[in-house]
Scaffold this active site. Structure first.
Site, PDB file in Angstrom:
ATOM      1  N   CYS A 194      -5.875 -26.651  14.836  1.00 50.03           N
ATOM      2  CA  CYS A 194      -7.035 -27.389  15.432  1.00 50.03           C
ATOM      3  C   CYS A 194      -6.871 -29.000  15.363  1.00 50.03           C
ATOM      4  O   CYS A 194      -7.467 -29.709  16.039  1.00 50.03           O
ATOM      5  CB  CYS A 194      -8.274 -27.131  14.490  1.00 50.03           C
ATOM      6  SG  CYS A 194      -8.825 -25.245  14.937  1.00 50.03           S
ATOM      7  N   ASP A 253      -7.655  -6.956   1.997  1.00 47.65           N
ATOM      8  CA  ASP A 253      -6.922  -7.390   2.834  1.00 47.65           C
ATOM      9  C   ASP A 253      -7.275  -6.815   4.168  1.00 47.65           C
ATOM     10  O   ASP A 253      -8.210  -5.882   4.203  1.00 47.65           O
ATOM     11  CB  ASP A 253      -5.397  -6.435   2.478  1.00 47.65           C
ATOM     12  CG  ASP A 253      -5.705  -5.085   2.884  1.00 47.65           C
ATOM     13  OD1 ASP A 253      -4.951  -4.723   4.038  1.00 47.65           O
ATOM     14  OD2 ASP A 253      -6.335  -4.356   2.167  1.00 47.65           O
ATOM     15  N   CYS A 259      -6.913 -27.117  10.189  1.00 44.61           N
ATOM     16  CA  CYS A 259      -5.733 -26.657  10.093  1.00 44.61           C
ATOM     17  C   CYS A 259      -4.861 -27.217  11.213  1.00 44.61           C
ATOM     18  O   CYS A 259      -5.419 -28.040  12.100  1.00 44.61           O
ATOM     19  CB  CYS A 259      -5.677 -24.991  10.432  1.00 44.61           C
ATOM     20  SG  CYS A 259      -5.829 -24.682  12.449  1.00 44.61           S
ATOM     21  N   HIS A 284      -4.335 -20.093  13.305  1.00 43.81           N
ATOM     22  CA  HIS A 284      -5.785 -20.496  12.971  1.00 43.81           C
ATOM     23  C   HIS A 284      -6.550 -19.482  12.139  1.00 43.81           C
ATOM     24  O   HIS A 284      -7.350 -19.693  11.303  1.00 43.81           O
ATOM     25  CB  HIS A 284      -6.309 -20.647  14.253  1.00 43.81           C
ATOM     26  CG  HIS A 284      -7.752 -21.243  14.104  1.00 43.81           C
ATOM     27  ND1 HIS A 284      -8.384 -22.086  13.534  1.00 43.81           N
ATOM     28  CD2 HIS A 284      -8.853 -20.307  14.429  1.00 43.81           C
ATOM     29  CE1 HIS A 284      -9.682 -22.037  13.456  1.00 43.81           C
ATOM     30  NE2 HIS A 284     -10.172 -20.920  14.064  1.00 43.81           N
ATOM     31  N   ASP A 320       0.790  -1.217   0.144  1.00 48.73           N
ATOM     32  CA  ASP A 320       0.107   0.024  -0.047  1.00 48.73           C
ATOM     33  C   ASP A 320       0.894   1.241   0.177  1.00 48.73           C
ATOM     34  O   ASP A 320       2.131   1.100   0.263  1.00 48.73           O
ATOM     35  CB  ASP A 320      -0.836   0.070   1.062  1.00 48.73           C
ATOM     36  CG  ASP A 320      -0.407  -0.115   2.582  1.00 48.73           C
ATOM     37  OD1 ASP A 320       1.004   0.091   2.693  1.00 48.73           O
ATOM     38  OD2 ASP A 320      -1.039  -0.228   3.403  1.00 48.73           O
ATOM     39  N   CYS A 354     -12.499 -27.116  11.803  1.00 48.71           N
ATOM     40  CA  CYS A 354     -11.367 -26.795  11.003  1.00 48.71           C
ATOM     41  C   CYS A 354     -10.359 -27.828  10.821  1.00 48.71           C
ATOM     42  O   CYS A 354     -10.223 -28.673  11.672  1.00 48.71           O
ATOM     43  CB  CYS A 354     -10.701 -25.662  11.729  1.00 48.71           C
ATOM     44  SG  CYS A 354      -9.335 -24.994  10.993  1.00 48.71           S
TER      45      CYS A 354
END
Length: 369
Positions: free
Chosen positions: A308, A265, A305, A334, A92, A303
Site C-alpha cells: 500500500c 488459521d 504495508c 497485503h 495439521d 494500510c
C-alpha cells in the site's frame, strides 16, 4: 519446550491476551497463522512474512506426505530447515483433507484408505502413521489425526466421528514421543451441543497441552458456526491454548477472540488474492473489476504495508489483466498483512481493556459481504 500463559483477560468478553513459547520463539496470542500447505505460504518468501511480524505458520501433513515425502523432509533436517523458516510451525494432521476427498477415500476404525489426488496411487493412513509423519516433519505443534464429519450430517454420523476421533486421539498420544514437539487434541461433534460436550470431556481426560475446535467452516452458516463456538469454547481448559481450525475472515477472527479463542488459521488471504480480491478497512474489494482501472489510490489507504505504500489499485489491476505473477504476490502480501495487523490491533485492544470498543469501531467501517 512449550509454555502458555495468559497475560490479561477482558472484563466484558471472553477475550484474552496470551503468550506461547516454543523452541522456535514466542507466539503472541490471539494469533492468525497463515497457511503454508506445501511448505510455503503461496507466492510469499519467509523474509516477507518476517517483515509482517508472522510468528507461526501452518503446514499440511497430508500434502507433504504425498509430496515431497516426510522422509525427504526429515533428511533435510526437518520442515524448518527444508523451507528456511526460523519461527514456529504447526502441522495439521490431514484429517480435513481426508474429509474433503470423500470420493477418493474409505474410513474405518483402523485408519483411512485413500487415493492420491496427484496420481491416483493408493495410501493407508493410521493415527500411528500420521504421528510418524508429523514427527518426521518436526513442527513445534502437531495435531492429532481426527475424523471431520461433513455438513450437514445426522446425529448418528457425527456421533460416530466423535467416537473415532477420541479413539484415534488415544492412539496418537500413545505413540507420540518427540520431546521438542507438542500434540494438540481436536474437538469434533458437528453442530450438536451434546456431541461437542462429549468430545471435549473425552479429550480433556487425555490432558493434551492444547485443544482445537475442528469440524467448523465446512459449509455451515456462520451463525451455526458461532453457536458451536459459543457452546464449545467454555468447555476447554482456561490454562491451555484454544485453536479454532480453518477460520480466518476478519469478522470470524473478532467473534472467535470474543469467545476466548487464541489461535486461528485459514487459506483465505492468499486464496482471495488469486481471485483478485483485497481486504480493506471498509471491506473486500475485487481489484480486477473495471471500476479500478484508473484508481491510483492504494489497495487500502489506511494500510501501512509495503504494497500500500508503493502500488496503486490501477497498477495491480493491470498486472491481473496481464496475468503477471506479481499481482498475486502483491495481493497476497497485503491480505496476509491485513490479518496479521488486525490481530496485533486486537491484542493491543485486549491489553488496554478496550476489545469491545475496538470491535464496535471495526464494524463501524468494515462491511461484511
Amino acid at each position: 519446550m512449550f509454555k502458555f500463559e495468559i497475560l490479561r483477560k477482558d472484563n466484558q468478553s471472553k477475550a484474552r491476551l496470551g503468550r506461547i513459547e516454543t523452541a522456535h520463539g514466542v507466539i503472541n496470542t490471539p494469533v492468525f497463522m497463515p497457511v503454508g500447505t506445501q511448505a510455503t505460504v503461496k507466492t510469499l518468501a519467509p523474509e516477507e512474512l518476517y517483515e509482517m511480524g508472522v510468528e507461526i505458520i501452518l503446514s499440511n501433513t497430508y500434502h507433504l506426505y504425498l509430496r515431497p515425502g516426510d522422509d525427504l523432509v526429515e533428511e533435510a533436517g526437518g520442515l524448518h530447515r527444508f523451507m528456511n523458516w526460523k519461527r514456529n510451525i504447526l502441522t495439521d494432521s490431514g484429517g480435513f483433507q481426508v474429509f474433503s476427498l470423500s470420493k477418493l477415500r474409505k474410513i474405518s476404525d483402523e485408519g483411512v484408505y485413500f487415493n492420491s489426488h496427484i496420481d491416483g496411487s493408493t495410501h493407508f493412513l493410521t493415527p500411528e502413521r500420521v504421528m510418524e509423519i508429523e514427527q518426521h516433519l518436526g513442527a513445534d505443534i502437531a495435531m492429532c489425526f481426527d475424523e471431520c464429519a461433513p455438513y450437514p450430517c445426522t446425529f448418528a454420523e457425527a456421533e460416530k466421528a466423535v467416537a473415532r476421533t477420541t479413539m484415534w486421539a488415544k492412539r496418537c498420544k500413545a505413540v507420540h514421543s518427540r520431546e521438542d514437539q507438542v500434540l494438540f487434541g481436536i474437538i469434533q461433534g458437528s453442530v450438536y451441543p451434546e456431541l461437542r460436550h462429549r468430545s471435549a470431556c473425552e479429550l480433556l481426560e487425555l490432558d493434551f497441552p492444547g485443544y482445537a475446535i475442528g469440524g467448523v467452516s465446512v459449509g455451515e452458516p456462520k451463525q451455526e458456526m458461532y453457536e458451536v463456538l459459543a457452546q464449545t469454547s467454555p468447555l476447554l481448559p482456561e490454562e491451555k491454548p484454544r485453536y479454532l481450525m480453518g477460520v480466518g475472515e476478519p469478522e470470524d477472527l473478532i467473534e472467535g477472540v470474543r469467545q476466548g479463542i487464541d489461535m486461528f488459521d485459514c487459506v483465505v488471504p492468499t486464496r482471495l488474492a488469486r481471485h483478485g480480491t483485497a481486504y480493506t478497512r471498509n471491506g473486500k474489494i475485487t481489484v480486477r473489476n473495471a471500476v479500478f482501472a484508473r484508481d491510483f489510490t492504494p489497495l487500502d489507504p489506511d494500510c501501512d504495508c509495503a504494497v500500500c505504500r508503493s502500488y496503486s489499485r490501477a497498477y495491480i489491476r493491470h498486472l491481473i489483466k496481464a496475468e503477471e505473477i506479481l499481482a498475486l504476490r502483491l495481493l497476497s502480501y497485503h491480505n496476509v498483512y491485513f490479518l496479521v495487523k488486525l490481530m496485533e490491533n486486537i491484542r493491543d485492544a485486549v491489553r488496554q481493556g478496550e476489545f469491545l470498543r475496538f470491535s464496535h469501531n471495526f464494524f463501524g467501517h468494515y462491511s461484511v459481504k
